[in-house]
Design a protein around this motif. Structure first.
Motif, PDB file in Angstrom:
ATOM      1  N   ALA A   1       0.805  -1.307   0.223  1.00 36.23           N
ATOM      2  CA  ALA A   1       0.138  -0.118  -0.086  1.00 36.23           C
ATOM      3  C   ALA A   1       0.788   1.275   0.146  1.00 36.23           C
ATOM      4  N   PRO A   2       0.463   2.488  -0.555  1.00 35.96           N
ATOM      5  CA  PRO A   2       1.139   3.635  -0.566  1.00 35.96           C
ATOM      6  C   PRO A   2       1.450   4.120   0.737  1.00 35.96           C
ATOM      7  N   MET A   3       2.569   4.689   0.959  1.00 32.50           N
ATOM      8  CA  MET A   3       2.953   5.278   2.269  1.00 32.50           C
ATOM      9  C   MET A   3       3.907   6.429   2.342  1.00 32.50           C
ATOM     10  N   THR A   4       3.881   7.190   3.353  1.00 31.27           N
ATOM     11  CA  THR A   4       4.812   8.303   3.375  1.00 31.27           C
ATOM     12  C   THR A   4       6.171   7.810   3.427  1.00 31.27           C
ATOM     13  N   THR A   5       7.149   8.881   2.991  1.00 30.66           N
ATOM     14  CA  THR A   5       8.346   8.622   3.246  1.00 30.66           C
ATOM     15  C   THR A   5       8.836   8.236   4.553  1.00 30.66           C
ATOM     16  N   ARG A   6       8.241   9.008   5.652  1.00 32.05           N
ATOM     17  CA  ARG A   6       8.486   8.866   6.912  1.00 32.05           C
ATOM     18  C   ARG A   6       8.250   7.374   7.426  1.00 32.05           C
ATOM     19  N   LEU A   7       6.963   6.967   6.988  1.00 31.91           N
ATOM     20  CA  LEU A   7       6.644   5.309   7.244  1.00 31.91           C
ATOM     21  C   LEU A   7       7.896   4.517   6.629  1.00 31.91           C
ATOM     22  N   LYS A   8       8.322   4.738   5.451  1.00 29.28           N
ATOM     23  CA  LYS A   8       9.142   3.817   4.863  1.00 29.28           C
ATOM     24  C   LYS A   8      10.453   3.964   5.617  1.00 29.28           C
ATOM     25  N   GLY A   9      10.769   5.177   6.361  1.00 27.73           N
ATOM     26  CA  GLY A   9      12.208   5.126   7.101  1.00 27.73           C
ATOM     27  C   GLY A   9      11.847   4.519   8.265  1.00 27.73           C
ATOM     28  N   ARG A  10      10.632   4.623   8.885  1.00 27.81           N
ATOM     29  CA  ARG A  10      10.384   3.924  10.155  1.00 27.81           C
ATOM     30  C   ARG A  10      10.552   2.417   9.939  1.00 27.81           C
ATOM     31  N   ARG A  11       9.938   1.776   8.935  1.00 29.38           N
ATOM     32  CA  ARG A  11      10.210   0.400   8.518  1.00 29.38           C
ATOM     33  C   ARG A  11      11.319   0.106   8.333  1.00 29.38           C
ATOM     34  N   ARG A  12      12.254   0.605   7.588  1.00 31.53           N
ATOM     35  CA  ARG A  12      13.624   0.395   7.439  1.00 31.53           C
ATOM     36  C   ARG A  12      14.280   0.265   8.976  1.00 31.53           C
ATOM     37  N   GLU A  13      13.857   1.384   9.756  1.00 32.00           N
ATOM     38  CA  GLU A  13      14.511   1.107  11.234  1.00 32.00           C
ATOM     39  C   GLU A  13      13.992   0.132  11.932  1.00 32.00           C
ATOM     40  N   ALA A  14      12.776  -0.321  11.872  1.00 39.06           N
ATOM     41  CA  ALA A  14      12.102  -1.626  12.477  1.00 39.06           C
ATOM     42  C   ALA A  14      12.728  -2.779  12.025  1.00 39.06           C
ATOM     43  N   ALA A  15      13.127  -2.947  10.605  1.00 38.66           N
ATOM     44  CA  ALA A  15      13.938  -3.858   9.693  1.00 38.66           C
ATOM     45  C   ALA A  15      15.162  -4.144  10.544  1.00 38.66           C
TER      46      ALA A  15
END
Length: 187
Positions: free
Chosen positions: A39-53
């Motif tokens: 699903a489309p997501m904000t750049t901030r959420l993409k960054g948060r997902r990278r940090e979670a990963a």
């Protein structure tokens, strides 16, 4: 989703607060596909997902080499693929000596800059809540191996039923996971 046992992630963990865009390589979390849909997501959420990963990778790697950690499961919103910006990363770690693991500074060594912000005990589970310098919160539920014993107690069943992904397992979580998944499928 297949369970993962004794598998080293391919990404590396570096520095306390990596620069934006410094994520290199395919992360363990991306390899096993726990992101949910595209699903489309904000750049901030993409960054948060990278940090979670990055956190999931680091803890999975530590479990693979540590004799103290017998199993790790990602639980909650990240396990369901329903995370939001305010979501924390929830991990359950099973240990033969949960008090020793909870008292050890291993997590801060693993992720420099992590600050312990809360420490509680919920029955057999020792909660350790950390704030990373990125603002992401990580909640570790450190429990004895008996937490996954069958028949499952109500608390274990609730946590696993709310969504889980086994990240590392020496055989302790596999039966509990199968039971919860079969119960969910039967509904």
């Amino acid at each position: 989703m297949p369970e993962i046992a004794r598998r080293l992630p391919t990404s590396s963990v570096s520095g306390a607060c990596p620069e934006r865009g410094s994520h290199v390589g395919t992360s363990f979390a991306e390899e096993i596909g726990w992101w949910g849909d595209n699903a489309p997501m904000t750049t901030r959420l993409k960054g948060r997902r990278r940090e979670a990963a990055r956190v999931v990778d680091a803890v999975s790697r530590e479990a693979n080499v540590s004799s103290e950690i017998q199993a790790v499961a990602l639980v909650g919103s990240y396990a369901r693929g329903a995370e939001r910006m305010a979501s924390d990363v929830d991990l359950v770690l099973l240990a033969a000596d949960p008090d020793a693991l909870a008292a050890s500074p291993w997590f801060v060594r693993l992720l420099p800059g992590a600050e312990l912000v809360r420490s509680r005990r919920w029955g057999p589970v020792r909660e350790r809540r950390y704030r990373l310098c990125s603002g992401l919160f990580v909640e570790l539920g450190i429990a004895p191996v008996s937490w996954a014993d069958l028949p499952l107690d109500a608390g274990t069943r609730r946590v696993l039923s709310d969504g889980h992904r086994v990240l590392y397992d020496e055989g302790l979580l596999s039966e509990a996971s199968k039971l919860v998944r079969s119960d969910t499928a039967a509904r």
